[in-house]
Scaffold this motif. Structure first.
Motif, PDB file in Angstrom:
ATOM      1  N   ARG A 126       0.839  -1.199   0.000  1.00  0.00           N
ATOM      2  CA  ARG A 126       0.000   0.000   0.000  1.00  0.00           C
ATOM      3  C   ARG A 126       0.881   1.259   0.000  1.00  0.00           C
ATOM      4  O   ARG A 126       1.933   1.290   0.661  1.00  0.00           O
ATOM      5  CB  ARG A 126      -0.882   0.024   1.244  1.00  0.00           C
ATOM      6  CG  ARG A 126      -1.954  -1.059   1.301  1.00  0.00           C
ATOM      7  CD  ARG A 126      -2.640  -1.052   2.660  1.00  0.00           C
ATOM      8  NE  ARG A 126      -3.213   0.254   2.966  1.00  0.00           N
ATOM      9  CZ  ARG A 126      -4.496   0.576   2.810  1.00  0.00           C
ATOM     10  NH1 ARG A 126      -5.347  -0.325   2.334  1.00  0.00           N
ATOM     11  NH2 ARG A 126      -4.929   1.788   3.133  1.00  0.00           N
ATOM     12  N   CYS A 271      -6.214   3.892   8.688  1.00  0.00           N
ATOM     13  CA  CYS A 271      -6.789   3.521   7.398  1.00  0.00           C
ATOM     14  C   CYS A 271      -7.632   2.272   7.607  1.00  0.00           C
ATOM     15  O   CYS A 271      -7.960   1.911   8.735  1.00  0.00           O
ATOM     16  CB  CYS A 271      -5.677   3.268   6.380  1.00  0.00           C
ATOM     17  SG  CYS A 271      -4.540   1.929   6.842  1.00  0.00           S
ATOM     18  N   PHE A 273      -7.259  -1.664   6.047  1.00  0.00           N
ATOM     19  CA  PHE A 273      -6.707  -2.655   5.153  1.00  0.00           C
ATOM     20  C   PHE A 273      -7.851  -3.498   4.564  1.00  0.00           C
ATOM     21  O   PHE A 273      -8.928  -3.605   5.144  1.00  0.00           O
ATOM     22  CB  PHE A 273      -5.751  -3.589   5.888  1.00  0.00           C
ATOM     23  CG  PHE A 273      -4.411  -2.993   6.242  1.00  0.00           C
ATOM     24  CD1 PHE A 273      -4.064  -1.711   5.883  1.00  0.00           C
ATOM     25  CD2 PHE A 273      -3.483  -3.748   6.959  1.00  0.00           C
ATOM     26  CE1 PHE A 273      -2.824  -1.175   6.211  1.00  0.00           C
ATOM     27  CE2 PHE A 273      -2.237  -3.231   7.298  1.00  0.00           C
ATOM     28  CZ  PHE A 273      -1.910  -1.940   6.923  1.00  0.00           C
ATOM     29  N   GLU A 306      -3.237  -2.380  -3.920  1.00  0.00           N
ATOM     30  CA  GLU A 306      -2.053  -3.107  -3.481  1.00  0.00           C
ATOM     31  C   GLU A 306      -2.004  -4.509  -4.091  1.00  0.00           C
ATOM     32  O   GLU A 306      -0.931  -5.070  -4.316  1.00  0.00           O
ATOM     33  CB  GLU A 306      -1.987  -3.185  -1.950  1.00  0.00           C
ATOM     34  CG  GLU A 306      -3.144  -3.889  -1.275  1.00  0.00           C
ATOM     35  CD  GLU A 306      -4.283  -2.955  -0.914  1.00  0.00           C
ATOM     36  OE1 GLU A 306      -4.955  -3.219   0.108  1.00  0.00           O
ATOM     37  OE2 GLU A 306      -4.518  -1.966  -1.644  1.00  0.00           O
TER      38      GLU A 306
END
Length: 354
Positions: A126, A271, A273, A306
């Motif tokens: 990321r 954030c 994931f 990602e």
């Protein structure tokens, strides 16, 4: 040159995460799907895959350049090792292995077959995680790291995920692997003298805690793994790590937090994931020094980018001699910590968590 790919396992991750991304790469071609389940094979045929097989030992290095292995956790090592020994390179979904013994088996198979093992662990790719890692040198030496990934409702719906015999563990093997991989990417293979862990099972059996954005929960599925893990790790030089991963909680948003505390400042990433839609609005990275916090810019990317980055790098990774042995080295370090966290947790009564 176009690489010929076989997808070994055609479940949710293979169909939803990997297949669309593999097909968008001009240098990759998915030519084969392998799955013992007749319905999965039928779905692959409907998806236009040319060759559909029911067992991985039918694959040949003469016909396939790379196998993308996305089978239940307990079969990762056995399937990948057998393919590697036959000279077929493997891209293996996390967890790469479940024990140190399995890590050594993969190392032996990679050496014997002369094929490369590549690990599929996405979080380190990321842009916000890379930007966070770039701050480590500016604020180091790092004294403490906080690693949190807490979902509001996110117990995996696929039945095998919550079965110890098929998954090898719960949230620690699932979300915890990603967090430890980020730690490895940022700090390198730190050796920890002390590892303490606790686990909890308050949410894994609740239908309201299931991940609505993945496959529907299997009716009557066994749930004998942890949904929450907390750990504390300390290295000989005093560097410490606090780990917290939960499939479900009383939170309102699925949130990932990574903090690096150095002697010259603190870097904090907030954030989410993964693919959950119940996410933090946008990732935020801050650097705090002497009482003042500043936002650190990084390139914004769509959810799942990602995974695109990993797929785009496959051809180069297969051609790079430095790739050989790297995945096993990283997996050996990661699974050693997971085993030690579980061993510590087994030594105490699983605690209730909120």
């Amino acid at each position: 040159m176009t690489l010929r790919l076989a997808m070994v396992g055609f479940g949710w991750a293979a169909r939803s995460i990997w297949l669309p991304r593999l097909r968008r790469q001009p240098d990759l071609a998915v030519t084969t799907v392998v799955d013992p389940d007749a319905a999965a094979r039928a779905a692959a045929e409907d998806d236009g895959v040319g060759t559909v097989l029911d067992r991985p030992d039918a694959l040949s290095a003469a016909d396939v350049d790379l196998a993308v292995v996305a089978v239940p956790n307990h079969a990762h090592c056995a399937v990948a090792a057998a393919l590697l020994r036959r000279g077929i390179a493997v891209f293996l979904e996390k967890p790469v292995c479940l024990t140190e013994t399995e890590a050594e088996e993969l190392a032996s198979a990679e050496k014997e077959g002369g094929a490369v093992l590549i690990a599929g662990s996405a979080a380190r790719h990321r842009p916000d995680v890379r930007a966070l890692g770039g701050l480590a040198a500016d604020i180091g030496p790092i004294r403490h790291v906080r690693l949190d990934w807490v979902r509001a409702s996110g117990v995996p719906g696929t039945g095998w995920f919550t079965r110890q015999d098929l998954s090898g563990g719960g949230v620690l093997v699932d979300l915890g692997w990603h967090l430890l991989d980020v730690l490895l990417a940022v700090l390198g293979p730190v050796e920890f003298d002390d590892v303490v862990g606790t686990t909890g099972t308050d949410f894994v059996g609740r239908s309201s805690a299931q991940a609505a954005w993945k496959d529907a929960a299997a009716t009557g599925a066994v749930a004998d793994v942890e949904d929450t893990v907390r750990g504390f790790l300390v290295a000989a030089d005093g560097t410490s790590v606090a780990l917290h991963a939960s499939w479900a909680s009383h939170a309102t948003r699925d949130t990932t937090t990574v903090e690096l505390h150095g002697n010259a400042g603190t870097a904090r990433l907030t954030c989410t994931f993964g693919f959950s839609p119940n996410r933090v609005a946008e990732p935020v990275l801050t650097l705090t020094r002497d009482g003042a916090s500043d936002a650190v810019p990084f390139a914004a990317e769509p959810v799942g980018a990602e995974y695109d980055r990993q797929v785009a790098a496959l051809t180069a990774l297969l051609a790079d001699p430095a790739s050989r042995g790297r995945a096993v080295d990283d997996a050996r370090w990661t699974v050693r910590l997971i085993e030690r966290l579980y061993a510590s947790a087994r030594g105490r009564t699983s605690c209730a968590v909120a």
